[in-house]
Scaffold this active site. Structure first.
Site, mmCIF file in Angstrom:
data_model
loop_
_atom_site.group_PDB
_atom_site.id
_atom_site.type_symbol
_atom_site.label_atom_id
_atom_site.label_comp_id
_atom_site.label_asym_id
_atom_site.label_seq_id
_atom_site.Cartn_x
_atom_site.Cartn_y
_atom_site.Cartn_z
ATOM 1 N N THR A 59 0.705 -1.194 -0.046
ATOM 2 C CA THR A 59 0.020 -0.063 -0.001
ATOM 3 C C THR A 59 0.845 1.095 -0.092
ATOM 4 O O THR A 59 0.459 2.498 -0.045
ATOM 5 C CB THR A 59 -1.065 0.176 1.164
ATOM 6 O OG1 THR A 59 -0.159 -0.036 2.309
ATOM 7 C CG2 THR A 59 -1.930 -1.174 0.998
ATOM 8 N N ASN A 69 4.074 3.945 -1.344
ATOM 9 C CA ASN A 69 4.525 4.606 -2.591
ATOM 10 C C ASN A 69 5.111 3.354 -3.537
ATOM 11 O O ASN A 69 4.844 3.171 -4.589
ATOM 12 C CB ASN A 69 5.351 5.744 -2.331
ATOM 13 C CG ASN A 69 4.563 6.998 -1.870
ATOM 14 O OD1 ASN A 69 3.348 6.845 -2.167
ATOM 15 N ND2 ASN A 69 5.342 7.829 -1.339
ATOM 16 N N VAL A 70 6.279 2.808 -3.078
ATOM 17 C CA VAL A 70 7.093 2.028 -3.669
ATOM 18 C C VAL A 70 6.104 0.445 -3.995
ATOM 19 O O VAL A 70 6.270 -0.099 -5.102
ATOM 20 C CB VAL A 70 8.345 1.767 -2.975
ATOM 21 C CG1 VAL A 70 9.188 0.553 -3.785
ATOM 22 C CG2 VAL A 70 9.246 2.983 -3.008
ATOM 23 N N ARG A 107 21.533 -4.071 2.940
ATOM 24 C CA ARG A 107 22.427 -3.694 1.701
ATOM 25 C C ARG A 107 23.918 -3.665 2.030
ATOM 26 O O ARG A 107 24.579 -3.918 1.024
ATOM 27 C CB ARG A 107 22.010 -2.021 1.324
ATOM 28 C CG ARG A 107 20.945 -1.842 0.961
ATOM 29 C CD ARG A 107 20.449 -0.217 0.695
ATOM 30 N NE ARG A 107 19.175 -0.130 0.284
ATOM 31 C CZ ARG A 107 18.301 0.864 0.245
ATOM 32 N NH1 ARG A 107 19.076 2.130 1.119
ATOM 33 N NH2 ARG A 107 17.093 1.186 -0.125
ATOM 34 N N GLN A 143 17.056 15.245 -3.770
ATOM 35 C CA GLN A 143 16.071 14.100 -3.283
ATOM 36 C C GLN A 143 14.644 14.603 -2.886
ATOM 37 O O GLN A 143 14.498 15.250 -2.104
ATOM 38 C CB GLN A 143 16.549 13.231 -2.113
ATOM 39 C CG GLN A 143 18.071 12.374 -2.700
ATOM 40 C CD GLN A 143 18.588 11.754 -1.492
ATOM 41 O OE1 GLN A 143 19.923 11.639 -1.257
ATOM 42 N NE2 GLN A 143 17.965 10.833 -0.958
ATOM 43 N N PRO A 179 -0.560 28.313 9.993
ATOM 44 C CA PRO A 179 0.901 28.036 10.307
ATOM 45 C C PRO A 179 1.288 26.729 9.780
ATOM 46 O O PRO A 179 0.668 25.976 9.410
ATOM 47 C CB PRO A 179 0.428 27.656 11.955
ATOM 48 C CG PRO A 179 -1.009 28.206 12.189
ATOM 49 C CD PRO A 179 -1.740 28.262 10.943
ATOM 50 N N ARG A 184 17.563 17.431 0.826
ATOM 51 C CA ARG A 184 16.010 17.284 0.267
ATOM 52 C C ARG A 184 15.604 18.302 -0.153
ATOM 53 O O ARG A 184 15.831 19.505 0.516
ATOM 54 C CB ARG A 184 15.223 17.041 2.038
ATOM 55 C CG ARG A 184 13.644 16.719 1.531
ATOM 56 C CD ARG A 184 13.549 15.178 1.071
ATOM 57 N NE ARG A 184 13.841 14.376 2.071
ATOM 58 C CZ ARG A 184 14.290 13.022 1.770
ATOM 59 N NH1 ARG A 184 14.263 12.500 0.345
ATOM 60 N NH2 ARG A 184 14.587 12.255 2.737
ATOM 61 N N HIS A 234 14.701 11.979 -8.047
ATOM 62 C CA HIS A 234 15.866 12.455 -7.415
ATOM 63 C C HIS A 234 16.799 13.004 -8.589
ATOM 64 O O HIS A 234 16.728 12.650 -9.725
ATOM 65 C CB HIS A 234 16.461 11.039 -7.013
ATOM 66 C CG HIS A 234 16.143 10.987 -5.542
ATOM 67 N ND1 HIS A 234 15.120 11.442 -5.057
ATOM 68 C CD2 HIS A 234 16.597 9.799 -4.930
ATOM 69 C CE1 HIS A 234 14.601 10.652 -3.797
ATOM 70 N NE2 HIS A 234 15.605 9.696 -3.590
ATOM 71 N N ASN A 291 12.687 8.435 -8.584
ATOM 72 C CA ASN A 291 12.952 7.514 -7.571
ATOM 73 C C ASN A 291 12.168 6.679 -7.142
ATOM 74 O O ASN A 291 12.439 5.651 -6.569
ATOM 75 C CB ASN A 291 13.291 8.410 -6.278
ATOM 76 C CG ASN A 291 11.892 9.515 -5.645
ATOM 77 O OD1 ASN A 291 11.508 10.332 -6.840
ATOM 78 N ND2 ASN A 291 11.459 9.005 -4.706
#
Length: 339
Positions: free
Chosen positions: A11, A13-14, A100, A158, A183, A236, A243, A316
């Site tokens: 569910t 993004n990726v 990784r 990014q 605000p 960012r 990206h 990205n």
């Protein structure tokens, strides 16, 4: 032969992009299972044009019979469930940072070091690098093969989606708040992201670098060449998807801008858009939804011997995450699972 594929974090993004990519590329799957944790369980996600999948609980799911498990969740979920999936016989392809730098887990960008996938059976786990590392490795690989890159100075820019749906929501809500004079609230990013840039991604380390800057260094070395020196600054930016990186390299062999353009144009997964005019380069808005890594602004850097500077961008969520994982699965099927 068709395969049973599970997508963990379906569910997010990726995860959604993984499902889209599997369908778009006609991955040979007889069954696709959507998995997630906590509040996402029970939701529905689309697969292809017509199919709708109901999300199951990864914590209760038995991975027996699953051939490939694509993990698009955070490192905590991968740490808890990827070894369990691997032990049940699934080959795990993990897009989180969890594995990784594990020496027994290959870190793979298929166009760069696809041969490293041969080591997948040690743990039954394959790691996909971070989006910035994929972008950098893709851009460096063709040039390194021709000119031997010795040093890289890179600043990444990014997108908010790198921090998940929450990051995109914060960029949107802050932008809206500024327009209506409300605000500005922040919770995901350390400073206001709307109409701003933040030179800080990930926790700070003892030497002053951030975790993401360290990761970009070590992941690039593991994927491409441990001898390359990498100096990184990760920033960012108020962009939803895409990206980018400003990259300067020093090479052992002499390099010209024209030679670099020629080599990059021939490289798999790369596109060069480089005209010295107002619209002759690529930006994140233009790469969103596309698969390649795009390169622009290629020019010689006369401040160092054999120097070259250029700009690179990619989506990205696609090549920087979902597409790379699916390409690993495709290579796994082609070279190993069908053997």
């Amino acid at each position: 032969m068709g395969y049973t594929v599970a997508v963990v974090g379906a569910t997010g993004n990726v995860g959604r992009e993984m499902l889209t990519t599997l369908a778009d590329r006609r991955f040979p799957a007889d069954a696709v299972i959507a998995l997630a944790a906590d509040s996402a369980v029970g939701k529905e996600v689309s697969f292809g044009e017509d199919a709708v999948l109901k999300v199951e609980d990864v914590g209760r799911f038995d991975f027996t019979g699953v051939d490939i498990a694509l993990f698009a969740a955070d490192a905590k979920v991968s740490a808890a469930h990827a070894p369990r999936a691997a032990a049940a016989g699934a080959v795990v392809i993990d897009a989180s940072p969890q594995f990784r730098m594990d020496p027994d887990v290959p870190l793979v960008v298929p166009e760069v070091n696809g041969d490293a996938l041969a080591g997948y059976a040690k743990r039954n786990i394959v790691a996909s690098p971070g989006g910035a590392a994929i972008l950098l490795a893709m851009a460096l690989k063709p040039l390194h093969g021709q000119f031997t890159v010795s040093r890289v100075v890179v600043s990444t820019y990014q997108a908010a989606s790198d921090a998940g749906k929450e990051g995109m929501d914060e960029l949107f809500s802050q932008t809206r708040a500024i327009y209506v004079n409300d605000p500005v609230q922040k919770s995901v990013f350390s400073k206001q992201i709307a109409f701003n840039i933040i030179p800080h991604i990930g926790p700070f380390m003892e030497d002053g670098a951030t975790r993401d800057e360290w990761a970009l260094n070590v992941e690039t070395k593991k994927v491409l060449d441990p001898k390359i020196k990498v100096s990184a600054t990760c920033v960012r930016v108020p962009v939803f998807i895409g990206h980018s990186a400003a990259i300067t390299i020093e090479c052992v062999e002499p390099v010209t801008a024209e030679e670099a353009r020629r080599i990059l144009r021939k490289a798999p997964g790369m596109q060069v858009i480089d005209q010295q005019e107002n619209d002759g380069y690529i930006t994140p808005v233009e790469v969103a939804g596309d698969d390649p890594v795009f390169v622009s602004r290629i020019r010689e850097d006369y401040t160092v011997d054999n120097g070259l500077s250029f700009w690179a961008s990619t989506d990205n969520l696609r090549k920087g995450a979902a597409l790379n994982a699916v390409q690993i699965a495709e290579l796994l099927v082609k070279e190993y699972l069908d053997a």
